[in-house]
Design a protein around this motif. Sequence first.
Motif, PDB file in Angstrom:
ATOM      1  N   GLU A  95      13.439  18.661 -24.612  1.00 52.83           N
ATOM      2  CA  GLU A  95      14.597  19.122 -25.316  1.00 52.83           C
ATOM      3  C   GLU A  95      15.112  17.975 -26.144  1.00 52.83           C
ATOM      4  OE1 GLU A  95      16.110  22.413 -27.235  1.00 52.83           O
ATOM      5  OE2 GLU A  95      14.238  22.000 -26.156  1.00 52.83           O
ATOM      6  N   LEU A  96      15.361  16.925 -25.571  1.00 47.27           N
ATOM      7  CA  LEU A  96      15.914  15.497 -26.209  1.00 47.27           C
ATOM      8  C   LEU A  96      14.722  15.054 -27.017  1.00 47.27           C
ATOM      9  CD1 LEU A  96      17.235  13.559 -23.247  1.00 47.27           C
ATOM     10  CD2 LEU A  96      18.834  14.516 -24.945  1.00 47.27           C
ATOM     11  N   GLU A  97      13.342  15.117 -26.807  1.00 39.24           N
ATOM     12  CA  GLU A  97      12.463  14.804 -27.667  1.00 39.24           C
ATOM     13  C   GLU A  97      12.471  15.565 -29.085  1.00 39.24           C
ATOM     14  OE1 GLU A  97       9.123  13.474 -29.387  1.00 39.24           O
ATOM     15  OE2 GLU A  97      10.448  12.378 -27.895  1.00 39.24           O
ATOM     16  N   ARG A  98      12.464  16.927 -28.875  1.00 41.28           N
ATOM     17  CA  ARG A  98      12.581  17.883 -29.733  1.00 41.28           C
ATOM     18  C   ARG A  98      13.640  17.795 -30.826  1.00 41.28           C
ATOM     19  NH1 ARG A  98      14.279  22.819 -31.383  1.00 41.28           N
ATOM     20  NH2 ARG A  98      15.586  23.128 -29.971  1.00 41.28           N
ATOM     21  N   HIS A  99      14.826  17.145 -30.394  1.00 37.45           N
ATOM     22  CA  HIS A  99      16.106  17.033 -31.242  1.00 37.45           C
ATOM     23  C   HIS A  99      16.064  15.598 -31.865  1.00 37.45           C
ATOM     24  CE1 HIS A  99      18.407  20.674 -30.723  1.00 37.45           C
ATOM     25  NE2 HIS A  99      17.960  20.632 -29.465  1.00 37.45           N
ATOM     26  N   ALA A 100      15.602  14.631 -31.048  1.00 37.37           N
ATOM     27  CA  ALA A 100      15.355  13.164 -31.406  1.00 37.37           C
ATOM     28  C   ALA A 100      14.434  13.194 -32.679  1.00 37.37           C
ATOM     29  CB  ALA A 100      15.212  12.501 -30.582  1.00 37.37           C
ATOM     30  N   LYS A 143      20.635  21.812 -22.008  1.00 35.75           N
ATOM     31  CA  LYS A 143      19.861  21.497 -23.082  1.00 35.75           C
ATOM     32  C   LYS A 143      20.514  22.260 -24.377  1.00 35.75           C
ATOM     33  CE  LYS A 143      16.448  23.376 -20.802  1.00 35.75           C
ATOM     34  NZ  LYS A 143      16.668  23.462 -19.587  1.00 35.75           N
ATOM     35  N   ASN A 144      21.259  23.199 -24.338  1.00 33.55           N
ATOM     36  CA  ASN A 144      21.789  23.918 -25.539  1.00 33.55           C
ATOM     37  C   ASN A 144      22.940  23.145 -26.137  1.00 33.55           C
ATOM     38  OD1 ASN A 144      23.770  24.458 -23.602  1.00 33.55           O
ATOM     39  ND2 ASN A 144      24.155  26.610 -24.224  1.00 33.55           N
ATOM     40  N   SER A 153      21.697  10.392 -17.852  1.00 34.31           N
ATOM     41  CA  SER A 153      21.304  11.695 -16.898  1.00 34.31           C
ATOM     42  C   SER A 153      20.098  12.677 -17.149  1.00 34.31           C
ATOM     43  CB  SER A 153      22.856  12.419 -16.826  1.00 34.31           C
ATOM     44  OG  SER A 153      22.936  12.729 -18.352  1.00 34.31           O
ATOM     45  N   VAL A 154      19.130  11.979 -17.510  1.00 35.15           N
ATOM     46  CA  VAL A 154      17.922  12.742 -17.845  1.00 35.15           C
ATOM     47  C   VAL A 154      17.244  13.113 -16.327  1.00 35.15           C
ATOM     48  CG1 VAL A 154      15.390  13.023 -18.722  1.00 35.15           C
ATOM     49  CG2 VAL A 154      17.112  11.678 -20.075  1.00 35.15           C
ATOM     50  N   ASP A 155      17.498  14.112 -15.886  1.00 36.60           N
ATOM     51  CA  ASP A 155      17.159  14.476 -14.517  1.00 36.60           C
ATOM     52  C   ASP A 155      15.853  15.699 -14.564  1.00 36.60           C
ATOM     53  OD1 ASP A 155      18.380  16.876 -15.235  1.00 36.60           O
ATOM     54  OD2 ASP A 155      19.926  16.809 -13.960  1.00 36.60           O
ATOM     55  N   SER A 156      15.127  15.841 -15.506  1.00 38.33           N
ATOM     56  CA  SER A 156      14.299  16.767 -15.422  1.00 38.33           C
ATOM     57  C   SER A 156      13.089  16.591 -16.718  1.00 38.33           C
ATOM     58  CB  SER A 156      14.579  18.166 -15.438  1.00 38.33           C
ATOM     59  OG  SER A 156      15.223  18.586 -16.726  1.00 38.33           O
ATOM     60  N   ILE A 157      11.967  16.969 -16.683  1.00 38.75           N
ATOM     61  CA  ILE A 157      11.073  16.847 -17.629  1.00 38.75           C
ATOM     62  C   ILE A 157      11.464  17.733 -18.797  1.00 38.75           C
ATOM     63  CG2 ILE A 157       9.464  18.360 -16.863  1.00 38.75           C
ATOM     64  CD1 ILE A 157       8.901  15.397 -19.213  1.00 38.75           C
ATOM     65  N   GLU A 158      11.883  18.895 -18.439  1.00 40.16           N
ATOM     66  CA  GLU A 158      12.471  20.234 -19.341  1.00 40.16           C
ATOM     67  C   GLU A 158      13.713  19.358 -20.445  1.00 40.16           C
ATOM     68  OE1 GLU A 158      10.366  21.887 -16.140  1.00 40.16           O
ATOM     69  OE2 GLU A 158      12.311  20.589 -16.286  1.00 40.16           O
ATOM     70  N   ILE A 188      22.704  19.700 -26.597  1.00 37.11           N
ATOM     71  CA  ILE A 188      21.932  18.469 -27.269  1.00 37.11           C
ATOM     72  C   ILE A 188      22.193  18.225 -28.545  1.00 37.11           C
ATOM     73  CG2 ILE A 188      19.846  17.266 -27.532  1.00 37.11           C
ATOM     74  CD1 ILE A 188      18.753  18.329 -24.737  1.00 37.11           C
ATOM     75  N   LYS A 189      22.185  19.395 -29.477  1.00 40.46           N
ATOM     76  CA  LYS A 189      22.008  19.236 -30.714  1.00 40.46           C
ATOM     77  C   LYS A 189      23.510  18.653 -31.357  1.00 40.46           C
ATOM     78  CE  LYS A 189      23.730  24.082 -31.092  1.00 40.46           C
ATOM     79  NZ  LYS A 189      23.048  25.606 -31.589  1.00 40.46           N
ATOM     80  N   TYR A 190      24.392  18.835 -30.281  1.00 42.94           N
ATOM     81  CA  TYR A 190      25.963  18.445 -30.886  1.00 42.94           C
ATOM     82  C   TYR A 190      25.940  16.940 -30.958  1.00 42.94           C
ATOM     83  CZ  TYR A 190      26.845  23.353 -30.478  1.00 42.94           C
ATOM     84  OH  TYR A 190      26.839  24.797 -30.866  1.00 42.94           O
ATOM     85  N   ILE A 191      25.193  16.376 -30.209  1.00 41.04           N
ATOM     86  CA  ILE A 191      25.438  14.961 -29.725  1.00 41.04           C
ATOM     87  C   ILE A 191      24.222  13.869 -29.856  1.00 41.04           C
ATOM     88  CG2 ILE A 191      27.276  15.393 -28.061  1.00 41.04           C
ATOM     89  CD1 ILE A 191      24.843  14.455 -25.912  1.00 41.04           C
TER      90      ILE A 191
END
Length: 230
Positions: free
Chosen positions: A108-113, A84-85, A99-104, A87-90
């Motif tokens: 976090e992907l949603e937040r950055h998107a 998760k930490n 490879s989304v394997d958890s709601i968490e 994500i911001k780089y990519i």
Amino acid sequence: MTGYVEKNLAAVRQALACAEREAGREGRTTLIAAVKYVDEQELDMLLSLGVADVGENRVQQLLAHLPLYEAYAPRVHFIGTLQKNKIKYIIDKVYAVHSVDSIELARELERHAAKHDLILRVFAEVNIGRESAKGGVMPEQAAALCEEIEALPHLALQGLMTMAPHCERADEYRPYFKAARLLAQDIWQALGKEGEPLLSMGMSESFPEAVAEGAAMVRVGRRLFLKEEQ
């Protein structure tokens, strides 16, 4: 020095086309070149030969490859375990995350998107062989994960990604890929989604069997970079 890449790519493309013909799925499978173990010269050669989709397993390696990606503009798929930490780089550099394997992770992907005002394509990763050493949710948990992803406005659920267990015979892969296909179809129906779910499945040793069971994307690495016949 990298002539073997051209030879291997031609062989893989031919095998993929043959598998598509046998399955009645001509032109419906995307070849993703998995570049986890390649050097810069091999990647440059691969991209110069027209490979339009590459799969990255590691954030640091993806960032190191950015100059080549900026030059050739392939679609970059993230196919490895994503922390998760990182994500911001990519988040603004990838075409899809497989490879989304958890709601968490999804949240976090949603937040950055959302921060970048983009819609990110994602696949829910399913551990179809129930192997303790592999990532992904268990098959019975996949529907709940997909339902959660569907509720996130900046994520676009594409389908399922899976890795089959290693099998001794090629035909032994098909039941795993069939199970992934049926699971994805059930989830799509339950969610009321239009169209067919995309299946990201099949690797160097198993992509023809994955195509036979409906793979939309195959992730091939080793066979593209063999330096001699094996």
